[in-house]
Each structure stands twice: as C-alpha cells, then as structure tokens.
Design a protein around this motif. Structure first.
Motif, PDB file in Angstrom:
ATOM      1  N   TYR A   3     -10.296  -1.585  -1.809  1.00 41.61           N
ATOM      2  CA  TYR A   3      -9.451  -0.730  -0.963  1.00 41.61           C
ATOM      3  C   TYR A   3      -9.416   0.700  -1.502  1.00 41.61           C
ATOM      4  O   TYR A   3      -9.399   1.660  -0.726  1.00 41.61           O
ATOM      5  CB  TYR A   3      -8.046  -1.320  -0.896  1.00 41.61           C
ATOM      6  CG  TYR A   3      -7.176  -0.756   0.206  1.00 41.61           C
ATOM      7  CD1 TYR A   3      -7.013  -1.453   1.397  1.00 41.61           C
ATOM      8  CD2 TYR A   3      -6.519   0.457   0.060  1.00 41.61           C
ATOM      9  CE1 TYR A   3      -6.220  -0.951   2.415  1.00 41.61           C
ATOM     10  CE2 TYR A   3      -5.721   0.971   1.071  1.00 41.61           C
ATOM     11  CZ  TYR A   3      -5.575   0.266   2.243  1.00 41.61           C
ATOM     12  OH  TYR A   3      -4.788   0.770   3.246  1.00 41.61           O
ATOM     13  N   THR A   5       0.848  -1.185   0.000  1.00 41.67           N
ATOM     14  CA  THR A   5       0.000   0.000   0.000  1.00 41.67           C
ATOM     15  C   THR A   5       0.886   1.238   0.000  1.00 41.67           C
ATOM     16  O   THR A   5       2.053   1.172   0.394  1.00 41.67           O
ATOM     17  CB  THR A   5      -0.919   0.031   1.231  1.00 41.67           C
ATOM     18  OG1 THR A   5      -0.102   0.083   2.425  1.00 41.67           O
ATOM     19  CG2 THR A   5      -1.818  -1.198   1.285  1.00 41.67           C
ATOM     20  N   ALA A  61      -4.067   1.030  -2.275  1.00 43.92           N
ATOM     21  CA  ALA A  61      -3.442  -0.289  -2.409  1.00 43.92           C
ATOM     22  C   ALA A  61      -2.817  -0.393  -3.791  1.00 43.92           C
ATOM     23  O   ALA A  61      -3.461  -0.072  -4.801  1.00 43.92           O
ATOM     24  CB  ALA A  61      -4.479  -1.389  -2.205  1.00 43.92           C
ATOM     25  N   SER A 105      -4.645   7.031   1.361  1.00 46.27           N
ATOM     26  CA  SER A 105      -4.041   5.700   1.229  1.00 46.27           C
ATOM     27  C   SER A 105      -4.571   5.014  -0.015  1.00 46.27           C
ATOM     28  O   SER A 105      -5.712   5.247  -0.431  1.00 46.27           O
ATOM     29  CB  SER A 105      -4.345   4.841   2.464  1.00 46.27           C
ATOM     30  OG  SER A 105      -3.889   5.471   3.649  1.00 46.27           O
ATOM     31  N   LEU A 134      -5.400  -4.925   4.311  1.00 45.08           N
ATOM     32  CA  LEU A 134      -5.650  -5.383   2.941  1.00 45.08           C
ATOM     33  C   LEU A 134      -5.770  -6.891   2.903  1.00 45.08           C
ATOM     34  O   LEU A 134      -6.653  -7.451   2.239  1.00 45.08           O
ATOM     35  CB  LEU A 134      -4.520  -4.904   2.033  1.00 45.08           C
ATOM     36  CG  LEU A 134      -4.556  -5.384   0.578  1.00 45.08           C
ATOM     37  CD1 LEU A 134      -5.748  -4.786  -0.158  1.00 45.08           C
ATOM     38  CD2 LEU A 134      -3.257  -5.026  -0.141  1.00 45.08           C
TER      39      LEU A 134
END
Length: 722
Positions: free
Chosen positions: A713, A289, A303, A301, A685
């Motif tokens: 994600y 990530t 992934a 954030s 994740l």
C-alpha cells in the motif's frame, strides 16, 4: 619451415614495414617509410607497440591519414565463403586482398570497433566474448535474435524418420538468413541489455521479493517447483530465495518503510484516518489508513495497520487499537477526524469515549490524580477518551444505507410494491442465468452487444446500474433475451416501472459514485452533494406518477441520517473553503454567520503559523511588539483576514488552484478538507489481503501478513521496495 604467426602478421599498418628475421621472442622489421635510410626495428612477437611508436614519432601524417580513412570510410568486411551457423558473424568479417580474395586468416575484424579477434578453427567464443565485454547492446540483440531463431528451428525441424531432402541442413536456415527476427528499435530501447548476463543473486532476490509484495502473491509460491524452475532457467542457474530469506528481507523492508513514513508524518500538520474491521477465515483484522493534503493540494495516503484482533471484539478493543496506532506514529494531536462505517461497535465506541461529547459542563471541579490512577474502572477509559479523535461516519455508506433500506422499504410498502417485486425477481433470474451459464452469457452479449454487469451484495448502485443496462435494451431485444434464457417475459407495466425507476433515482446513483472517490473527494463536497440530490429528487417528484411518496420518504431519510453533517461546523467550513461552492449553497440569512467563522479560522491558522516560525529561533525586541508603522501587524504585504476572506468570497474561479492567491483560506481548506467523506481506502487495503489469505497460500504469521499489506500500500510514497 614456415615461421609461426605473430601479432605483426595481422597488424593494420604492417604494409609500412618489411619482415627481416626472427630472434627468439622478438622479430626484426625494416621501415619502408624511412627509405633510402635503412632503419631496422625490433618488437615482441605478440606486440606491435614499438612499431606503432615509431610511426607516431617519424610518420604521424600516415597515422592520422589511416585514422581519418577508418572513420570516414571504413574498409568493407566480408563473410567467408563457407556456410555460417553462429549469429556472432553478423558483427565480424574479413577484408579482401588486392586480388579480390577474402583473406580468411583466422582474425576476423569487429564491425563496430575495427579490432581483430582471434577465431581459429571456426571457434567463435572469442568473438562472442568481445561483443559481451565491449558492445553489450549488440550482444543482447544477438541473444534475442538467437532465441527467436531457435524457436523457429524447433518448430520447422522435420522428424528423424523423414530427414530433409532439399539440400540445406535440417536444422533450418542460418542466422544470417533470418534478418526478420530482429525486434524493433523501440522495443530494444525499453529493455535493459545488462539483464541478460549481469543479474546478480541479490538483484534476483529483490525482484522476486517485489513480485510477491506488489502483486500480493502468496509466500508459498517460493516453494512451488514450477516457479523455482522458471526463475532458475531465466536467471541462468541462480536459486530462488527461501521463505526464511523472504521473512528476513520483509522485516528489513518494513522497518525502512515505517521509518520513512514517520518522517513524512512528522512534517504533516493535519491528517485524517479511516478505520474498519475485516473478518475472514474465522479471523478478524483491524485496519487503518491515514490521509493528508500536500501544499499543492494533492492528497497522499498511507496504510498504518492491519492488525489481528479477537473475533468477538468489543468497542473497548476498537478504542484501544485506535489509540495504539495513533500513538505509534505520533499523530494523536494531528488527527482531524477518524472516518468509519456505521457499525454498531464503532458508533458505540465514539459515542461513549469521544472527546466531542456535547455535554454541558455546569461546574468545573478538580479530582485527586492519585485516586483516578488507582480507580480500575475509570483510569483506563479516562486516558483513552483523552486521545480519541472526532468521529466522522462514512457518507457513501450512509447514503447507500438510505437507498438500500429506506428507499427499498418505501417502494415495497407503496402501491407499486407487488410490481416492484415481480419486476426485480425477473431481473434476478436473468442475472442468475447469465452468471451460471456461459451459453447464456454469450447469448446476452450477442443480443445486447455489450458485456453484462452483475449486482454486488449490499451495493445499491451496482443493482441500479444492472437494471439500467437491462432497460437500455429495446423491447424486441428484451423479449428475445428472456426467451433464450427461459425466463418469464417482462410485462409492459413492469418495463414501464423499471424505466421510470432508473430515471427517477439516477441522481442517487450519481451521488454515491461521487462520494465513493478518494483522490479529489473532500469533506466539503458532502453537503452540496446532499442538497443537490434533495433538489433533484424533489424536481422528479413533480413529474413521476409512481414514486412521489418514495421520494418524500427518501428526502426525509437524508435529513435524518445526515443531520449531524448538516449541523457540523467542520463540514460547513470545509464546504465554504471549496472554490466550487464558497457560500453560494447557503441561504442569504446564514451566509454572514459562516463568513465570520471563516475569518476567525483564517486568523487562527495565521497565528499558528507565526508561532511555529517564532519557536524556531530567537525573537528580536522589535518583532515582539506589534505597534506603529513597520510592525508585523501592519505590514503592507499582509492582507487582513477579513479582507482576504471578502476577496475570496467575491471570486468566481472554481479551480482549486485559485486558493494559492488566498494563503489563509488555503490553510483552512487543508485543515478541514483533509478529512475524507468515505472509508473506502481502508476497504481497498482489505481487498489486497484477500489474495494472500487463501487456504493454500497463507503461510504467514499475522505480523508478517500485516507487513506485506502495508509495504504494498505504501510503495508509492516510500522507497522500501527497490
């Protein structure tokens, strides 16, 4: 012979005319408003447009009067005397003639728009179609009410062997008598009325696709008969997409998501990545990530990967994956650090190939590039090491390692080792009983008046909180609980030991929770947390009678395992740029050195910004030189770096928003505090992937499995999921 009815017969203005004759498809009428002049008009049998135009031209006052009366005081409508079954009659009715009799002429009037609708022989289809086309909200309300009443009919209908004898039909009360079934206005406002009759097949496919991705459902649910039947009934006959259709849609959505993510990352100047390896069902996956700070200091954030790797992976495999993922998103030069756990393969990989090796280069020399490329042993590693970012170990896992290993070893080897062992064994017996028996769990909740928590494997803080919850019970409650569960009772020494244990090591549990965060957790919080933890433990050592040596061992373990962090220039600058700490955490003799480093960093980030702005266009001659009054280096609006740092360090505001007053310090904060102190995000994740990775539910290839996880994600920062 009675003439057939025409549109004139149910026209609201027919009282202004007198019917005269029928001539083929037309009728003739005489205008009463034109008397004593005889004015004969002709109009089609199915239209009154000619008559309406005549009124608008010759008697507009009558038209306005009629329209005003309809708006201000609409004529009341009444239901026919016979019993009504359809819910649509709530929105229609008939007028009364001058004699007070309801004029049931087969053309009920809509209560909303006052239009007449044909409804011959008690057929209400046209009325329902009128509501659907012209009043969709009321149509949706009618459908919801009808479904509620139908459920009541099924529940209240007597069996065929015992028909109802109370007079009314056995099908239950009529729609008009069930006004209580209407939902509240607040609920109606939240429901889109168009979903009841306008859900297309493409929209249904999108909803099902989002359901599988957002809730991490196995793709095999598309083939389950119960799910297919549910969707077909709710969507009124539409079909559920196949697995092949889902895969096709998944590829399109993933490509869109990756494209949007690349655009976002191109605009980011500094970011950090977290990496970890997840093994499940004889498979291993490498996850990564990335995280960055916006200009408003909000953390974002995303992934980047969850790709399959060999089950027996090596450090070379890890290095290759890190470089491959970084280069695929063009972020090699932007990564401030890569955060990982303390696994041997990660430590070995970064130790051997990291660009931050602290090896002194005594003499520079040049080598032939062709020989390097031809060297099979060195060529690959040479380029891999060039792109490898600095390594940051997960602070929360390191502290957890100290608590679960160093602290536990010190406790077991000390004078209280046997006492600790016997007390924790009784705690474990209680946890096992409560976890495996519902009767024991109910007894626990009835005695303790709270829900019970179970410790997680390899998580010291969860064990601490479980012990702390047990010690919060009174002696009588604890004895009653152990007696019901059939567990040996705690001795007074054991109770006193566990009570002191939870009190002494409470700061350790709090520090673990603090370092476990993501959104508002920065690298600059690590050093102050560790220093405060050491100070609080040393304060506890003066008042404890059982754990003074354990505390000494724990403090030494903190100094040893976090030696790299305490000496890290990045971590120290990250702490100095946090308004909550500034330089207050440092000894007086070390503050001046760090202040000078901070000034240097502010100058560098300011110069980097000016170079970026200059590269965007042509440079004027006056802008190139920076001497004399009016030059860019002497502008009154720009404070020098040293002055800005001095003003910042003199401040007392601990809110992050105060950094907006110090743009240079804010840029340094973003640069160094972009790095997370923990690798928890990549573990989250993997937790999402556990729902898909089941023996029955996992029918996805490794590539498609990765795409589902990444789509879910990244759904908050991209528009791939509609």
């Amino acid at each position: 012979m009675e003439r057939s009815r025409s549109a004139f017969d149910h026209w609201m203005h027919k009282h202004h005319f007198t019917f005269r004759d029928t001539r083929g498809r037309n009728i003739t009428v005489q205008c009463n408003l034109c008397l004593p002049k005889i004015n004969i008009l002709s109009t089609a049998r199915d239209s009154t447009s000619n008559l309406k135009k005549h009124l608008e031209c010759h008697s507009p006052c009558q038209m306005r009067k009629r329209q005003h009366s309809e708006i201000s005081e609409p004529e009341p409508l009444f239901h026919p005397s016979k019993r009504l079954r359809s819910a649509v009659w709530e929105y229609f009715g008939y007028v009364k003639d001058p004699g007070g009799t309801i004029n049931v002429d087969g053309y009920p009037i809509c209560r909303m728009c006052r239009k007449k609708v044909s409804a011959r022989a008690s057929n209400t289809s046209n009325m329902a179609h009128h509501l659907r086309d012209h009043h969709p909200k009321e149509f949706a309300k009618m459908n919801r009410k009808h479904s509620v009443v139908c459920r009541r009919k099924i529940r209240d209908t007597p069996s065929s062997d015992a028909p109802s004898s109370d007079g009314p039909s056995s099908y239950g009360p009529s729609i008009l008598e069930n006004q209580t079934a209407e939902p509240s206005e607040a609920k109606e406002a939240k429901i889109d009325p168009t979903i009841y009759y306008q859900t297309s097949q493409s929209r249904l496919n999108t909803l099902v696709f989002n359901f599988i991705v957002e809730d991490v459902q196995p793709i095999s649910i598309l083939e389950q008969p119960g799910f297919r039947r549910l969707i077909e009934i709710l969507s009124r006959g539409k079909k559920v997409m196949s697995q092949n259709a889902f895969i096709t849609k998944l590829e399109v959505a993933f490509n869109k998501m990756k494209g949007e993510l690349k655009v976002k990352l191109d605009k980011v100047k500094t970011l950090c990545t977290t990496a970890d390896v997840w093994s499940v069902q004889d498979r291993s996956y490498f996850g990564m990530t990335c995280h960055w700070l916006e200009d408003n200091l909000e953390r974002k954030s995303a992934a980047l990967a969850c790709t399959r790797i060999p089950i027996s992976y090596t450090c070379e495999t890890i290095i290759a994956k890190i470089q491959e993922i970084h280069s695929s998103y063009n972020i090699e030069s932007k990564v401030q650090a890569t955060v990982t756990d303390n696994g041997n393969n990660f430590i070995k990989a970064f130790k051997e190939f990291s660009s931050e090796d602290d090896q002194d280069v005594e003499q520079s020399h040049f080598e032939d590039l062709g020989s390097i490329l031809c060297d099979g042993e060195m060529g690959g590693d040479f380029f891999l090491s060039y792109f490898l970012p600095p390594h940051q170990r997960c602070a929360s896992q390191t502290l957890n390692l100290i608590a679960s290993k160093d602290l536990a070893d010190a406790v077991s080897k000390g004078q209280t080792g046997k006492l600790h062992s016997s007390a924790t064994e009784k705690c474990a017996a209680i946890w096992h009983k409560v976890q495996t028996s519902t009767v024991a769990a109910d007894a626990m909740e009835s005695i303790a008046k709270m829900k019970f928590t179970f410790p997680c494997l390899n998580q010291w803080s969860s064990e601490y909180y479980a012990i702390n919850k047990l010690m919060s019970l009174t002696d009588s409650q604890l004895n009653e609980l152990t007696e019901i569960l059939g567990v040996p009772c705690f001795t007074p020494d054991e109770t006193a030991y566990l009570t002191e244990y939870t009190d002494v090591f409470k700061p350790v549990a709090f520090a673990l929770d603090l370092l476990h965060g993501e959104d508002k957790c920065f690298l600059g919080i690590v050093i102050p947390t560790l220093l405060t933890l050491k100070r609080k433990l040393e304060e506890k050592a003066a008042n404890t009678r059982l754990f003074s040596k354990v505390i000494d061992s724990t403090v030494k373990a903190i100094d040893s395992r976090f030696k790299q962090v305490f000496g890290s220039s990045d971590a120290r600058l990250a702490t100095a740029t946090m308004p909550q700490f500034r330089l207050w955490w440092l000894p007086e003799d070390e503050r001046e050195s760090l202040r000078a480093q901070l000034i240097t960093e502010v100058l560098q980030v300011d110069q980097g910004t000016e170079e970026t702005e200059t590269n965007g266009g042509s440079v004027h001659e006056d802008e190139f030189f920076s001497y004399g009054p009016g030059s860019s280096a002497n502008k009154g609006g720009k404070r020098e770096a040293s002055e800005e740092v001095w003003l910042y360090l003199q401040g007392t505001n601990k809110d992050l928003k105060c950094l907006n007053e110090f743009p240079g310090v804010k840029k340094v904060f973003i640069k160094f505090n972009t790095t997370l102190p923990s690798s928890v995000p990549v573990q989250q994740l993997f937790n999402n992937g556990g729902n898909i990775m089941t023996p029955k539910g996992h029918h996805l290839s490794d590539e498609h499995f990765e795409r589902v996880l990444l789509l879910r994600y990244n759904s908050k920062i991209t528009t791939a999921l509609e």
